[in-house]
Motif scaffolding. Structure first.
Motif, PDB file in Angstrom:
ATOM      1  N   TYR A 245      36.746  15.020  89.750  1.00  0.00           N
ATOM      2  CA  TYR A 245      38.208  14.950  89.914  1.00  0.00           C
ATOM      3  C   TYR A 245      38.911  15.940  89.329  1.00  0.00           C
ATOM      4  N   ILE A 246      38.465  16.338  88.046  1.00  0.00           N
ATOM      5  CA  ILE A 246      38.986  17.459  87.552  1.00  0.00           C
ATOM      6  C   ILE A 246      39.131  18.663  88.343  1.00  0.00           C
ATOM      7  N   ALA A 247      37.692  18.976  88.790  1.00  0.00           N
ATOM      8  CA  ALA A 247      37.707  20.107  89.623  1.00  0.00           C
ATOM      9  C   ALA A 247      38.362  20.073  90.928  1.00  0.00           C
ATOM     10  N   ARG A 248      38.614  18.831  91.631  1.00  0.00           N
ATOM     11  CA  ARG A 248      39.464  19.002  92.772  1.00  0.00           C
ATOM     12  C   ARG A 248      41.165  18.971  92.348  1.00  0.00           C
ATOM     13  N   LEU A 249      41.412  18.455  91.389  1.00  0.00           N
ATOM     14  CA  LEU A 249      42.741  18.590  90.737  1.00  0.00           C
ATOM     15  C   LEU A 249      43.164  20.152  90.646  1.00  0.00           C
ATOM     16  N   ARG A 250      42.093  20.716  89.543  1.00  0.00           N
ATOM     17  CA  ARG A 250      42.443  22.047  89.353  1.00  0.00           C
ATOM     18  C   ARG A 250      42.633  22.821  90.829  1.00  0.00           C
ATOM     19  N   LYS A 251      41.585  22.844  91.764  1.00  0.00           N
ATOM     20  CA  LYS A 251      42.009  23.554  92.924  1.00  0.00           C
ATOM     21  C   LYS A 251      43.424  23.430  93.560  1.00  0.00           C
ATOM     22  N   LYS A 252      43.834  22.417  93.491  1.00  0.00           N
ATOM     23  CA  LYS A 252      45.195  21.941  94.174  1.00  0.00           C
ATOM     24  C   LYS A 252      46.191  22.404  93.390  1.00  0.00           C
ATOM     25  N   LEU A 253      45.856  22.762  91.836  1.00  0.00           N
ATOM     26  CA  LEU A 253      46.899  23.276  91.074  1.00  0.00           C
ATOM     27  C   LEU A 253      46.703  24.720  91.193  1.00  0.00           C
ATOM     28  N   ALA A 254      45.806  25.279  91.595  1.00  0.00           N
ATOM     29  CA  ALA A 254      45.559  26.873  91.534  1.00  0.00           C
ATOM     30  C   ALA A 254      46.890  27.529  91.725  1.00  0.00           C
ATOM     31  N   ALA A 255      47.572  27.282  92.647  1.00  0.00           N
ATOM     32  CA  ALA A 255      48.697  28.109  93.141  1.00  0.00           C
ATOM     33  C   ALA A 255      49.930  27.967  92.311  1.00  0.00           C
ATOM     34  N   SER A 256      49.821  26.904  91.105  1.00  0.00           N
ATOM     35  CA  SER A 256      50.717  26.754  90.255  1.00  0.00           C
ATOM     36  C   SER A 256      50.710  27.310  88.841  1.00  0.00           C
ATOM     37  N   ASP A 257      51.469  27.232  87.891  1.00  0.00           N
ATOM     38  CA  ASP A 257      51.627  27.922  86.698  1.00  0.00           C
ATOM     39  C   ASP A 257      51.111  26.737  85.720  1.00  0.00           C
ATOM     40  N   VAL A 258      50.429  25.598  86.180  1.00  0.00           N
ATOM     41  CA  VAL A 258      49.946  24.466  85.485  1.00  0.00           C
ATOM     42  C   VAL A 258      48.574  24.661  85.792  1.00  0.00           C
ATOM     43  N   ARG A 259      47.705  24.329  84.310  1.00  0.00           N
ATOM     44  CA  ARG A 259      46.453  24.566  84.529  1.00  0.00           C
ATOM     45  C   ARG A 259      45.859  23.276  83.573  1.00  0.00           C
ATOM     46  N   ILE A 260      44.487  23.001  84.018  1.00  0.00           N
ATOM     47  CA  ILE A 260      43.830  22.040  83.091  1.00  0.00           C
ATOM     48  C   ILE A 260      42.693  22.664  82.159  1.00  0.00           C
ATOM     49  N   GLU A 261      42.999  22.700  80.856  1.00  0.00           N
ATOM     50  CA  GLU A 261      41.893  23.301  80.139  1.00  0.00           C
ATOM     51  C   GLU A 261      40.837  22.556  79.536  1.00  0.00           C
ATOM     52  N   THR A 262      39.874  23.053  79.605  1.00  0.00           N
ATOM     53  CA  THR A 262      38.378  22.115  79.265  1.00  0.00           C
ATOM     54  C   THR A 262      38.010  22.724  77.881  1.00  0.00           C
ATOM     55  N   GLN A 263      38.050  21.762  76.882  1.00  0.00           N
ATOM     56  CA  GLN A 263      37.365  22.127  75.736  1.00  0.00           C
ATOM     57  C   GLN A 263      36.093  21.320  75.255  1.00  0.00           C
ATOM     58  N   ARG A 264      35.086  22.015  75.725  1.00  0.00           N
ATOM     59  CA  ARG A 264      33.543  21.412  75.647  1.00  0.00           C
ATOM     60  C   ARG A 264      33.289  20.559  74.850  1.00  0.00           C
ATOM     61  N   GLY A 265      32.939  19.392  75.160  1.00  0.00           N
ATOM     62  CA  GLY A 265      32.257  18.107  74.197  1.00  0.00           C
ATOM     63  C   GLY A 265      33.826  17.542  73.651  1.00  0.00           C
ATOM     64  N   LEU A 266      34.952  18.095  73.896  1.00  0.00           N
ATOM     65  CA  LEU A 266      36.259  17.269  73.379  1.00  0.00           C
ATOM     66  C   LEU A 266      37.166  16.710  74.483  1.00  0.00           C
ATOM     67  N   GLY A 267      37.070  17.488  75.524  1.00  0.00           N
ATOM     68  CA  GLY A 267      37.867  16.732  76.602  1.00  0.00           C
ATOM     69  C   GLY A 267      38.920  17.868  77.228  1.00  0.00           C
ATOM     70  N   TYR A 268      39.898  17.157  77.964  1.00  0.00           N
ATOM     71  CA  TYR A 268      40.777  17.939  78.908  1.00  0.00           C
ATOM     72  C   TYR A 268      42.019  17.979  78.313  1.00  0.00           C
ATOM     73  N   ARG A 269      43.147  19.053  78.827  1.00  0.00           N
ATOM     74  CA  ARG A 269      44.515  18.709  78.363  1.00  0.00           C
ATOM     75  C   ARG A 269      45.263  19.699  79.457  1.00  0.00           C
ATOM     76  N   ILE A 270      46.625  19.106  79.825  1.00  0.00           N
ATOM     77  CA  ILE A 270      47.189  20.105  80.846  1.00  0.00           C
ATOM     78  C   ILE A 270      48.272  21.004  79.916  1.00  0.00           C
ATOM     79  N   LEU A 271      48.160  22.261  80.452  1.00  0.00           N
ATOM     80  CA  LEU A 271      49.058  23.366  79.959  1.00  0.00           C
ATOM     81  C   LEU A 271      49.663  23.980  81.069  1.00  0.00           C
ATOM     82  N   VAL A 272      50.909  24.546  80.523  1.00  0.00           N
ATOM     83  CA  VAL A 272      51.585  25.403  81.371  1.00  0.00           C
ATOM     84  C   VAL A 272      51.472  26.951  80.943  1.00  0.00           C
ATOM     85  N   ASP A 273      51.259  27.679  81.764  1.00  0.00           N
ATOM     86  CA  ASP A 273      50.862  29.304  81.259  1.00  0.00           C
ATOM     87  C   ASP A 273      52.442  29.829  81.180  1.00  0.00           C
ATOM     88  N   GLU A 274      52.612  30.586  80.309  1.00  0.00           N
ATOM     89  CA  GLU A 274      53.910  31.218  79.621  1.00  0.00           C
ATOM     90  C   GLU A 274      54.045  32.303  80.807  1.00  0.00           C
TER      91      GLU A 274
END
Length: 223
Positions: free
Chosen positions: A194-223
């Motif tokens: 579901y993270i992968a699917r959501l990333r694909k749908k957000l690809a055209a936005s300036d919002v992205r989902i960051e993965t920190q391996r072994g720790l988790g995910y968070r949502i960020l806005v590109d400056e």
């Protein structure tokens, strides 16, 4: 959002659970106090929907136990009773809201969302991240003013990341908020899907989902 429904009339409980699941909530069902105690012993919930009259006692007994242990999980009491004294008693014991049966499913959903918003503090209905606008009540996401089509679980996942923005959400925490115990055949890897699917749908936005391996995910806005 994860909800525990405690209701002994199975067909009623199943109908409510199906509708809550369709609206993007993970709903666990218990038919008596003993089963409900087992659920809350191993799982945290955003809201508990609790019938008053159950086969092995009163729902208010579980309510008192929860509050006595310091658990502030919002509780909506379901009751077929029309006595004002009964309703006032439930509220005085720590219930956050109540619904008198029969009720409209849409009202139950609205009250669940209202309690969650209250727990999160006063906020605007619309949450804006970069060029993305998220409205949890209307269940609408727009990208630069245009609707962004999401499935119910993609919407729920985006909501979790937005509500916890700035914080790393580990896979286990996301999983327990997206899936109920009835989804036992769904593994942790479903979160990555579901993270992968959501990333694909957000690809055209300036919002992205960051993965920190072994720790988790968070949502960020590109400056």
């Amino acid at each position: 959002m994860r909800v525990l429904l405690v209701e002994d009339t199975r067909d009623v409980a199943e109908a409510i659970a199906i509708q809550l699941n369709r609206s993007g909530m993970a709903c666990d069902m218990a038919t008596d106090l003993d089963e409900a105690r087992g659920f809350v012993a191993v799982q945290g919930y955003d809201v508990i929907v609790l019938d008053i009259n159950l086969p092995d006692g009163l729902g208010t007994e579980l309510l008192q136990e929860l509050r006595g242990r310091g658990l502030r999980t919002p509780v909506i009491m379901l009751t077929a009773l029309f006595s004002v004294d009964d309703r006032v008693s439930a509220l005085n014991l720590g219930a956050d809201d109540y619904l008198v049966k029969p009720f409209d499913q849409r009202e139950l959903e609205a009250r669940i969302h209202a309690l969650c918003r209250r727990e999160q503090g006063p906020k605007s209905e619309d949450v804006t991240l970069g060029d993305l606008v998220f409205n949890p009540t209307a269940r609408v996401v727009t990208l630069r003013g245009q609707p962004l089509p999401l499935t119910r679980r993609e919407f729920a996942l985006l909501g979790l990341l937005i509500r916890n923005r700035g914080t790393l959400m580990d896979k286990e925490r996301l999983y327990e908020r997206l899936f109920s115990f009835d989804d036992a055949d769904v593994g942790l890897n479903a979160v990555e899907l579901y993270i992968a699917r959501l990333r694909k749908k957000l690809a055209a936005s300036d919002v992205r989902i960051e993965t920190q391996r072994g720790l988790g995910y968070r949502i960020l806005v590109d400056e």
